[in-house]
Design a protein around this motif. Structure first.
Motif, PDB file in Angstrom:
ATOM      1  N   GLY A   1       7.807  -2.453  -9.989  1.00  0.00           N
ATOM      2  CA  GLY A   1       6.430  -2.750 -10.319  1.00  0.00           C
ATOM      3  C   GLY A   1       5.908  -1.747 -11.332  1.00  0.00           C
TER       4      GLY A   1
ATOM      5  N   GLN B   1       4.023  -6.578  -8.506  1.00  0.00           N
ATOM      6  CA  GLN B   1       2.697  -6.133  -8.913  1.00  0.00           C
ATOM      7  C   GLN B   1       2.111  -5.252  -7.814  1.00  0.00           C
TER       8      GLN B   1
ATOM      9  N   CYS C   1       2.177  -4.576  -2.700  1.00  0.00           N
ATOM     10  CA  CYS C   1       3.043  -4.957  -3.810  1.00  0.00           C
ATOM     11  C   CYS C   1       3.429  -6.425  -3.609  1.00  0.00           C
TER      12      CYS C   1
END
Length: 126
Positions: free
Chosen positions: A117, A4, A21
């Motif tokens: 991601g 993410q 991230c």
């Protein structure tokens, strides 16, 4: 493994941003299960390109020439997070930035990364 990315935004030329991230899922930073991490970016109408990579333990880092001296990649294995500190930003840095993970050593080749991601937009105004 899920990644993410966050931290993108709009900044003036010469400014700074820090991307993060966070990794989750079956994640381990310890050898041999650990993952090497990287940032790529994709500008409109262009292919996704390598920006920076960091080894599992964080001891080795790699950069594309255009960001050397301006960007710094780092990781905090206790937080399962990789960062990209971006300083002296230029309009040419405008792109969607993606984090990626793989096993087997850092690489600049995007096809070698198994996990990605969702991307975070960075826009640098002149």
């Amino acid at each position: 493994v899920q990644l993410q990315a966050s931290g993108g935004g709009l900044v003036q030329a010469g400014g700074s941003l820090r991307l993060s991230c966070a990794a989750s899922g079956q994640w381990s930073s310890s050898y041999p299960l650990g993952y090497d991490l990287a940032w790529f970016r994709q500008a409109p109408g262009k292919e996704r390109e390598f920006v920076a990579a960091v080894s599992r333990a964080g001891g080795s880092t790699y950069y594309t020439d255009s960001v050397k001296g301006r960007f710094t990649i780092s990781r905090d294995n206790a937080k399962n997070t990789v960062y990209l500190q971006m300083n002296s930003l230029e309009p040419a840095d405008t792109a969607v930035y993606y984090c990626a993970a793989r096993r087997g050593g850092p690489s600049f080749r995007r096809e070698l990364y198994a996990y990605w991601g969702q991307g975070t937009q960075v826009t640098v105004s002149s």
